[in-house]
Write a protein that holds these residues in place. Structure first.
Motif, PDB file in Angstrom:
ATOM      1  N   ASP A 121      56.169  59.079  70.198  1.00 30.00           N
ATOM      2  CA  ASP A 121      56.498  58.715  68.823  1.00 30.00           C
ATOM      3  C   ASP A 121      56.282  57.215  68.638  1.00 30.00           C
ATOM      4  OD1 ASP A 121      57.363  58.896  66.221  1.00 30.00           O
ATOM      5  OD2 ASP A 121      59.489  59.157  66.725  1.00 30.00           O
ATOM      6  N   LEU A 122      55.003  56.809  68.662  1.00 27.32           N
ATOM      7  CA  LEU A 122      54.648  55.395  68.570  1.00 27.32           C
ATOM      8  C   LEU A 122      54.461  54.983  67.106  1.00 27.32           C
ATOM      9  CD1 LEU A 122      52.032  55.261  71.472  1.00 27.32           C
ATOM     10  CD2 LEU A 122      54.465  54.664  71.550  1.00 27.32           C
ATOM     11  N   PRO A 123      54.642  53.714  66.793  1.00 23.59           N
ATOM     12  CA  PRO A 123      54.490  53.261  65.407  1.00 23.59           C
ATOM     13  C   PRO A 123      53.056  53.380  64.892  1.00 23.59           C
ATOM     14  CG  PRO A 123      55.274  51.466  66.827  1.00 23.59           C
ATOM     15  CD  PRO A 123      55.122  52.671  67.682  1.00 23.59           C
ATOM     16  N   GLU A 124      52.065  53.329  65.787  1.00 22.49           N
ATOM     17  CA  GLU A 124      50.663  53.468  65.386  1.00 22.49           C
ATOM     18  C   GLU A 124      49.884  54.100  66.526  1.00 22.49           C
ATOM     19  OE1 GLU A 124      49.207  48.973  66.530  1.00 22.49           O
ATOM     20  OE2 GLU A 124      49.899  49.380  64.508  1.00 22.49           O
ATOM     21  N   ALA A 125      48.729  54.680  66.198  1.00 21.97           N
ATOM     22  CA  ALA A 125      47.879  55.268  67.223  1.00 21.97           C
ATOM     23  C   ALA A 125      47.484  54.182  68.221  1.00 21.97           C
ATOM     24  CB  ALA A 125      46.644  55.889  66.597  1.00 21.97           C
ATOM     25  N   SER A 126      47.592  54.500  69.502  1.00 20.87           N
ATOM     26  CA  SER A 126      47.335  53.520  70.563  1.00 20.87           C
ATOM     27  C   SER A 126      46.595  54.172  71.712  1.00 20.87           C
ATOM     28  CB  SER A 126      48.658  52.957  71.092  1.00 20.87           C
ATOM     29  OG  SER A 126      49.372  52.322  70.071  1.00 20.87           O
ATOM     30  N   LEU A 127      45.847  53.356  72.437  1.00 21.72           N
ATOM     31  CA  LEU A 127      45.178  53.816  73.632  1.00 21.72           C
ATOM     32  C   LEU A 127      46.182  53.832  74.779  1.00 21.72           C
ATOM     33  CD1 LEU A 127      42.673  54.609  75.258  1.00 21.72           C
ATOM     34  CD2 LEU A 127      42.261  52.169  75.612  1.00 21.72           C
ATOM     35  N   LEU A 128      46.413  54.993  75.336  1.00 18.95           N
ATOM     36  CA  LEU A 128      47.287  55.148  76.505  1.00 18.95           C
ATOM     37  C   LEU A 128      46.407  54.941  77.740  1.00 18.95           C
ATOM     38  CD1 LEU A 128      49.193  58.378  75.381  1.00 18.95           C
ATOM     39  CD2 LEU A 128      49.766  55.999  74.908  1.00 18.95           C
ATOM     40  N   ALA A 129      46.259  53.703  78.143  1.00 20.11           N
ATOM     41  CA  ALA A 129      45.340  53.339  79.222  1.00 20.11           C
ATOM     42  C   ALA A 129      46.010  53.483  80.586  1.00 20.11           C
ATOM     43  CB  ALA A 129      44.856  51.902  79.027  1.00 20.11           C
ATOM     44  N   GLU A 130      45.181  53.630  81.603  1.00 18.08           N
ATOM     45  CA  GLU A 130      45.652  53.659  82.992  1.00 18.08           C
ATOM     46  C   GLU A 130      46.559  52.463  83.241  1.00 18.08           C
ATOM     47  OE1 GLU A 130      46.079  54.492  87.066  1.00 18.08           O
ATOM     48  OE2 GLU A 130      44.987  55.765  85.663  1.00 18.08           O
ATOM     49  N   GLY A 131      47.732  52.720  83.800  1.00 18.64           N
ATOM     50  CA  GLY A 131      48.654  51.643  84.142  1.00 18.64           C
ATOM     51  C   GLY A 131      49.627  51.255  83.048  1.00 18.64           C
ATOM     52  N   CYS A 132      49.482  51.819  81.864  1.00 16.54           N
ATOM     53  CA  CYS A 132      50.443  51.540  80.786  1.00 16.54           C
ATOM     54  C   CYS A 132      51.770  52.233  81.088  1.00 16.54           C
ATOM     55  CB  CYS A 132      49.918  52.049  79.445  1.00 16.54           C
ATOM     56  SG  CYS A 132      48.642  51.025  78.702  1.00 16.54           S
ATOM     57  N   GLY A 133      52.809  51.781  80.431  1.00 17.84           N
ATOM     58  CA  GLY A 133      54.123  52.400  80.558  1.00 17.84           C
ATOM     59  C   GLY A 133      54.652  52.814  79.196  1.00 17.84           C
ATOM     60  N   LEU A 134      55.231  53.992  79.134  1.00 12.33           N
ATOM     61  CA  LEU A 134      55.891  54.477  77.925  1.00 12.33           C
ATOM     62  C   LEU A 134      57.388  54.304  78.096  1.00 12.33           C
ATOM     63  CD1 LEU A 134      53.841  57.755  77.453  1.00 12.33           C
ATOM     64  CD2 LEU A 134      53.735  55.709  76.002  1.00 12.33           C
ATOM     65  N   ARG A 135      58.010  53.604  77.173  1.00 14.78           N
ATOM     66  CA  ARG A 135      59.458  53.382  77.221  1.00 14.78           C
ATOM     67  C   ARG A 135      60.142  54.464  76.396  1.00 14.78           C
ATOM     68  NH1 ARG A 135      63.085  49.022  78.988  1.00 14.78           N
ATOM     69  NH2 ARG A 135      65.093  49.837  78.373  1.00 14.78           N
ATOM     70  N   LEU A 136      61.023  55.205  77.041  1.00 14.36           N
ATOM     71  CA  LEU A 136      61.743  56.278  76.371  1.00 14.36           C
ATOM     72  C   LEU A 136      63.000  55.750  75.691  1.00 14.36           C
ATOM     73  CD1 LEU A 136      61.424  59.042  79.104  1.00 14.36           C
ATOM     74  CD2 LEU A 136      59.952  58.641  77.133  1.00 14.36           C
ATOM     75  N   SER A 137      63.486  56.506  74.733  1.00 12.67           N
ATOM     76  CA  SER A 137      64.673  56.104  73.968  1.00 12.67           C
ATOM     77  C   SER A 137      65.902  55.973  74.863  1.00 12.67           C
ATOM     78  CB  SER A 137      64.937  57.097  72.839  1.00 12.67           C
ATOM     79  OG  SER A 137      65.030  58.420  73.351  1.00 12.67           O
ATOM     80  N   ASP A 138      65.920  56.647  76.007  1.00 13.65           N
ATOM     81  CA  ASP A 138      67.062  56.555  76.921  1.00 13.65           C
ATOM     82  C   ASP A 138      66.902  55.425  77.947  1.00 13.65           C
ATOM     83  OD1 ASP A 138      65.161  57.552  78.673  1.00 13.65           O
ATOM     84  OD2 ASP A 138      66.216  59.441  79.065  1.00 13.65           O
ATOM     85  N   GLY A 139      65.841  54.603  77.795  1.00 15.83           N
ATOM     86  CA  GLY A 139      65.613  53.482  78.706  1.00 15.83           C
ATOM     87  C   GLY A 139      64.726  53.813  79.898  1.00 15.83           C
ATOM     88  N   GLU A 140      64.391  55.073  80.098  1.00 18.77           N
ATOM     89  CA  GLU A 140      63.523  55.467  81.215  1.00 18.77           C
ATOM     90  C   GLU A 140      62.072  55.106  80.903  1.00 18.77           C
ATOM     91  OE1 GLU A 140      64.475  56.792  84.152  1.00 18.77           O
ATOM     92  OE2 GLU A 140      66.578  56.690  83.556  1.00 18.77           O
ATOM     93  N   TRP A 141      61.237  55.137  81.954  1.00 19.69           N
ATOM     94  CA  TRP A 141      59.821  54.807  81.829  1.00 19.69           C
ATOM     95  C   TRP A 141      58.958  55.946  82.336  1.00 19.69           C
ATOM     96  CZ3 TRP A 141      58.114  50.438  79.497  1.00 19.69           C
ATOM     97  CH2 TRP A 141      59.017  49.390  79.345  1.00 19.69           C
ATOM     98  N   ILE A 142      57.815  56.149  81.681  1.00 19.76           N
ATOM     99  CA  ILE A 142      56.788  57.090  82.136  1.00 19.76           C
ATOM    100  C   ILE A 142      55.494  56.298  82.316  1.00 19.76           C
ATOM    101  CG2 ILE A 142      55.373  59.106  81.543  1.00 19.76           C
ATOM    102  CD1 ILE A 142      57.739  60.212  79.986  1.00 19.76           C
ATOM    103  N   ALA A 143      54.871  56.422  83.486  1.00 18.94           N
ATOM    104  CA  ALA A 143      53.609  55.743  83.774  1.00 18.94           C
ATOM    105  C   ALA A 143      52.439  56.589  83.280  1.00 18.94           C
ATOM    106  CB  ALA A 143      53.475  55.512  85.280  1.00 18.94           C
ATOM    107  N   VAL A 144      51.452  55.942  82.679  1.00 18.49           N
ATOM    108  CA  VAL A 144      50.253  56.624  82.202  1.00 18.49           C
ATOM    109  C   VAL A 144      49.175  56.541  83.285  1.00 18.49           C
ATOM    110  CG1 VAL A 144      48.432  56.650  80.448  1.00 18.49           C
ATOM    111  CG2 VAL A 144      50.787  56.057  79.797  1.00 18.49           C
ATOM    112  N   ARG A 145      48.565  57.673  83.571  1.00 19.69           N
ATOM    113  CA  ARG A 145      47.489  57.765  84.558  1.00 19.69           C
ATOM    114  C   ARG A 145      46.249  58.351  83.882  1.00 19.69           C
ATOM    115  NH1 ARG A 145      50.156  54.616  86.907  1.00 19.69           N
ATOM    116  NH2 ARG A 145      51.801  55.141  88.353  1.00 19.69           N
TER     117      ARG A 145
END
Length: 151
Positions: free
Chosen positions: A47-71
């Motif tokens: 649920d990002l504010p705008e369309a974005s490139l989810l590139a290798e090595g990026c991190g997604l910050r979750l609402s609960d403070g957790e992180w998901i790594a993009v591969r």
């Protein structure tokens, strides 16, 4: 449902704190809002504010403070080499003229997604090809502000 509210570029987030990862092919890595499943089966809403490139090595910050790594997922690609720079530039121009995504490789080669029509064109123009499976990181283009990444 967990929600990923922000995207952070490689080096701008604590990668060692990632609790999960998500592995996506090139065609699936430009998104804004979508229900997704991480590599371990956990569901979340991107649920990002705008369309974005989810590139290798990026991190997604979750609402609960957790992180998901993009591969970046390995996919069918073709690496292109030429005997001289002029031939490689000509091939790059023809690929771009067809609006096909292309990755510029370190050392002077190109990488495209495996497409028999483009491969035939590249071979007719004198390019040498190697088919294999690898992550694909296409150039963002002139208007993709801030989205220029290399592996």
């Amino acid at each position: 449902m967990r929600r990923a509210l922000s995207l952070h570029r490689p080096g701008d987030w604590p990668a060692d704190r990632a609790r999960a990862s998500i592995t996506l092919a090139w065609a699936d890595r430009h998104r804004r809002r979508l229900a997704m499943t991480d590599d371990s089966g956990g569901e979340f809403l991107l649920d990002l504010p705008e369309a974005s490139l989810l590139a290798e090595g990026c991190g997604l910050r979750l609402s609960d403070g957790e992180w998901i790594a993009v591969r970046a997922a390995p996919e069918a690609v073709v690496d292109i080499a030429c005997h001289d720079a002029e031939s490689l530039i000509r091939i790059a121009w023809h690929i771009g003229n067809r609006h096909a995504p292309v990755q510029i490789l370190e050392g002077g080669g190109l990488r495209i997604q495996d497409d028999h029509v483009l491969v035939g064109m590249v071979e007719q123009l004198g390019g040498h090809i190697v088919r294999h499976r690898a992550a694909f990181h296409a150039e963002g283009g002139a208007y993709a502000a801030g989205e220029h990444h290399h592996a």
